[in-house]
Write an enzyme that holds these catalytic residues in place. Structure first.
Site, PDB file in Angstrom:
ATOM      1  N   GLU A  80      87.132 -27.810  41.879  1.00 28.71           N
ATOM      2  CA  GLU A  80      88.346 -28.406  42.440  1.00 28.71           C
ATOM      3  C   GLU A  80      89.564 -28.008  41.626  1.00 28.71           C
ATOM      4  O   GLU A  80      89.441 -27.754  40.435  1.00 28.71           O
ATOM      5  CB  GLU A  80      88.225 -29.943  42.423  1.00 28.71           C
ATOM      6  N   LYS A  92      92.522 -28.649  39.290  1.00 32.44           N
ATOM      7  CA  LYS A  92      92.815 -29.701  38.313  1.00 32.44           C
ATOM      8  C   LYS A  92      94.322 -29.901  38.353  1.00 32.44           C
ATOM      9  O   LYS A  92      95.090 -29.073  37.864  1.00 32.44           O
ATOM     10  CB  LYS A  92      92.372 -29.289  36.913  1.00 32.44           C
ATOM     11  N   ARG A 103      96.714 -40.024  36.664  1.00 32.56           N
ATOM     12  CA  ARG A 103      95.629 -40.599  37.408  1.00 32.56           C
ATOM     13  C   ARG A 103      96.001 -41.953  37.993  1.00 32.56           C
ATOM     14  O   ARG A 103      96.616 -42.774  37.305  1.00 32.56           O
ATOM     15  CB  ARG A 103      94.454 -40.772  36.453  1.00 32.56           C
ATOM     16  N   ARG A 136      95.040 -44.902  34.482  1.00 32.67           N
ATOM     17  CA  ARG A 136      93.748 -44.764  33.809  1.00 32.67           C
ATOM     18  C   ARG A 136      93.628 -45.724  32.639  1.00 32.67           C
ATOM     19  O   ARG A 136      92.554 -45.959  32.131  1.00 32.67           O
ATOM     20  CB  ARG A 136      93.549 -43.323  33.346  1.00 32.67           C
ATOM     21  N   GLU A 177      94.697 -38.211  41.624  1.00 37.53           N
ATOM     22  CA  GLU A 177      95.748 -37.718  40.740  1.00 37.53           C
ATOM     23  C   GLU A 177      97.046 -37.652  41.551  1.00 37.53           C
ATOM     24  O   GLU A 177      97.083 -37.032  42.619  1.00 37.53           O
ATOM     25  CB  GLU A 177      95.360 -36.325  40.225  1.00 37.53           C
ATOM     26  N   PHE A 235      90.070 -37.524  44.620  1.00 38.13           N
ATOM     27  CA  PHE A 235      88.868 -36.764  44.280  1.00 38.13           C
ATOM     28  C   PHE A 235      87.600 -37.596  44.113  1.00 38.13           C
ATOM     29  O   PHE A 235      86.521 -37.051  43.920  1.00 38.13           O
ATOM     30  CB  PHE A 235      89.094 -35.889  43.040  1.00 38.13           C
ATOM     31  N   ARG A 278      81.919 -38.047  27.462  1.00 37.56           N
ATOM     32  CA  ARG A 278      80.621 -37.595  26.973  1.00 37.56           C
ATOM     33  C   ARG A 278      79.569 -37.565  28.067  1.00 37.56           C
ATOM     34  O   ARG A 278      78.403 -37.824  27.818  1.00 37.56           O
ATOM     35  CB  ARG A 278      80.105 -38.529  25.870  1.00 37.56           C
ATOM     36  N   LYS A 304      86.091 -29.657  32.702  1.00 34.91           N
ATOM     37  CA  LYS A 304      87.348 -29.018  33.096  1.00 34.91           C
ATOM     38  C   LYS A 304      87.437 -27.634  32.458  1.00 34.91           C
ATOM     39  O   LYS A 304      86.880 -27.418  31.380  1.00 34.91           O
ATOM     40  CB  LYS A 304      88.520 -29.898  32.660  1.00 34.91           C
TER      41      LYS A 304
END
Ligand code: AMP
Length: 585
Positions: free
Chosen positions: A271, A273, A278, A293, A323, A364, A440, A446
């Site tokens: 996708e 970025k 966000r 976020r 986003e 997304f 993690r 990304k």
């Protein structure tokens, strides 16, 4: 429960850096805590009085705390201030000064946990005329009844800077150790400060259950309470609640497209970025709420986004992840994050801002759909639902541009296309990946072309001299150790023209932002609550004994303020280490 018991636990936690030992100390304490005291105790152990999803913050600056110490001790503010300059930590200043006073007053009451908790929770509610005095009184009242050591921790809690090194993971583990001790066959060796392999093996299942419950409610106090009441079954009852913000899923960086495929598998969903910020949009009972976020509500700031979520997202109840990207009204071209970041904190002229800096929402992910938790559903299925529920309209709301491929050539072409459109790079997502809050996780990575910058948190600064006196002239930067939750210093950035050029921020603005966050002053050096994140560019990472991280940056330069990120999103020490070894190659 008496607050003194908690203060003793804080002291033991402060005296060790070993994570397992901290976990043990907390777990023993939780075990003997009554169900009523458990929620406040869990929060206070994390140095907070509100759960993360709650927007309320204590929000008291160092100056006000000095005043409270003055009221409680009768010692002049000047004297307290000079002690502050000498000792640094106001908590320790209070500890020293309250000690002196105690010899005189014998009739103060013993403090309870709930008294401290309740007084601190009242602080943000006070507003307007006379509220400063009322806040000072609430804190002073606690100090009057506290022992010196209690004063240390009350002050640090008020300043939201507890410094006992308890990370989220430690609280999660302590809950497992306290309440599932038998199930995991916990066997802690007090001497070696370690646990037996069998405990580790069995631990995962329970840890996962506790973590999943935390992921949907963002509140360890609710999780602990549920476990104490009814064990695993209790955890199962903690449900995702639309309307309450959740921690979003984060993505690690891959070194390139090939590496991205290796990490998430082939084929993968690629996708764009988008370089915006966000937004998680919730809808329940006809009402739409928008969060950042960092779980801050921004519904009022984005009437335009609200409108298109209302009109173009067809479902009664949902949580979607997206986003918001700024674009130039004339050319239609996407704009970088900085150009719209001012909308996030804006309180006035909101409609005018929306006109001037329009955004397009690129959706997304979906976390909850018509009351059903979608976190465990595979990514493709979630995307499928999004495709059905969203009526796309360019410059208003779109699905993130996506291709599914296992072909490197096609992936590279798509990557280039994203960069040409003015975006930052691409996201590469595992087709059957679940939605897992936090970082993690290998469900998506990304890929960005630029040399890796670091997101560092400002933990200290130095007052300038001469022309710069009254202004902070350099900032001490730190990265994060996820295991301990501590911040490790990695360097300094000056506020000269070279260092701040192009960042859009002046040293005056930074000083104003940092002043209320000062917790310690020693000579010209101040310590600062870890809140402000800045993105830093540098020439090279070097090994260095000077800083607690063991690394230093050569020629650091400020790229931009990351006011969309919180301290818990600062770059991790492991990442710095990786970069160090990679650059050597
Ligand atoms: P970074 O901020 O560099 O860690 O990159 C991760 C961020 O990219 C996410 O937190 C999102 O805000 C943003 N982002 C942009 N486009 C996407 C996308 N298609 N999928 C997921 N995240 C995206």
């Amino acid at each position: 429960m008496k607050y003194s018991e908690l203060a003793m636990v804080y002291e033991s936690l402060e005296s060790t850096t070993k994570r397992l030992e901290k976990t043990w100390i907390i777990s023993r304490f939780l075990k003997k805590t009554s169900i009523d005291d458990l929620p406040p105790i869990i929060l206070l152990l994390q140095g907070r009085v509100f759960p993360t999803w709650d927007e309320s913050k204590i929000g008291v600056a160092a100056r006000m705390v000095l005043k409270a110490v003055n009221v409680a001790s009768g010692i002049s503010v000047e004297k307290i201030e000079s002690e502050w300059k000498k000792i640094g930590d106001i908590g320790k200043v209070a500890e020293k000064l309250i000690d002196k006073k105690k010899q005189k007053t014998l009739f103060s009451q013993e403090l309870s946990v709930s008294k401290v908790f309740n007084n601190l929770r009242k602080l943000p509610e006070l507003e307007g005329q006379g509220s400063v005095d009322q806040k000072v009184q609430l804190i002073a009242e606690l100090l009057t009844s506290s022992t010196p050591i209690e004063a240390r921790y009350i002050i640090r809690t008020v300043l939201e800077d507890l410094r006992v090194g308890v990370a989220d993971g430690t609280i999660r583990d302590a809950i497992v150790w306290a309440f599932f001790e038998k199930d995991i066959n916990l066997n802690y060796d007090e001497k070696e400060k370690s646990i037996n392999p069998e405990s580790r093996e069995k631990y995962n299942e329970y840890s996962e259950a506790v973590q999943s419950a935390y992921n949907v409610c963002n509140d360890f106090s609710a999780v602990a309470e549920a476990v104490k009441k009814s064990g695993l079954e209790g955890l199962g009852k903690i449900k995702l609640r639309t309307g309450k913000p959740i921690k979003v899923m984060l993505y690690q960086k891959a070194t390139g497209i090939e590496n991205a495929f290796e990490r998430v598998g082939k084929p993968a969903a690629l996708e764009f970025k988008y370089d915006g910020f966000r937004i998680q949009a919730h809808k329940k009972s006809g009402k739409i709420i928008l969060y950042t976020r960092r779980l801050e509500e921004v519904t009022k700031q984005f009437p335009d986004v609200l409108e298109c979520v209302k009109n173009n997202v067809r479902a009664d109840e949902f949580i979607i992840d997206s986003e918001a990207v700024g674009f130039d009204q004339k050319t239609g071209k996407y704009l970088p994050f900085q150009s719209i970041s001012q909308r996030i904190k804006r309180k006035h002229n909101i409609d005018e801002m929306a006109q001037k800096f329009p955004v397009e929402l690129n959706v997304f992910d979906i976390v909850s759909y018509n009351g059903k938790n979608m976190m465990k559903e595979p990514y493709l299925k979630r995307r499928d639902i999004l495709e059905k529920m969203i009526k796309q309209e360019p410059k208003k709301i779109l699905l993130a541009k996506q291709i599914i491929t296992d072909d490197l050539k096609k992936a590279e072409k798509f990557y280039k296309q994203s960069l040409d459109a003015g975006e930052e790079g691409i996201m590469v997502k595992k087709l059957d990946g679940i939605y897992k809050p936090g970082s993690r996780v290998g469900f998506g990575v990304k890929v960005k072309p630029v040399m890796e910058t670091l997101d560092l948190v400002i933990v200290g600064a130095e007052w300038g001299t001469g022309k710069r006196s009254g202004w902070l002239s350099s900032f001490i930067l730190a990265c994060r150790d996820t295991d301990t939750g501590e911040f490790l210093e990695i360097g300094r950035v000056g506020t000269g023209i070279k260092e701040l050029e192009g960042s859009g921020v002046t040293f005056e603005q930074l000083t104003e932002m940092l002043k209320p966050l000062i917790t310690e002053e020693k000579g010209r050096i101040v310590k600062i609550k870890p809140r402000i994140i800045i993105e830093i560019n540098y020439e090279e990472i070097q090994k260095s004994p000077t800083y607690s991280s063991g690394y230093a940056l050569r020629f650091p330069r400020l790229v931009k303020l990351r006011d969309d990120k919180g301290a818990d999103e600062a770059s991790e020490i492991d990442f710095v280490e990786d970069l160090y070894y990679n650059q050597k190659k």
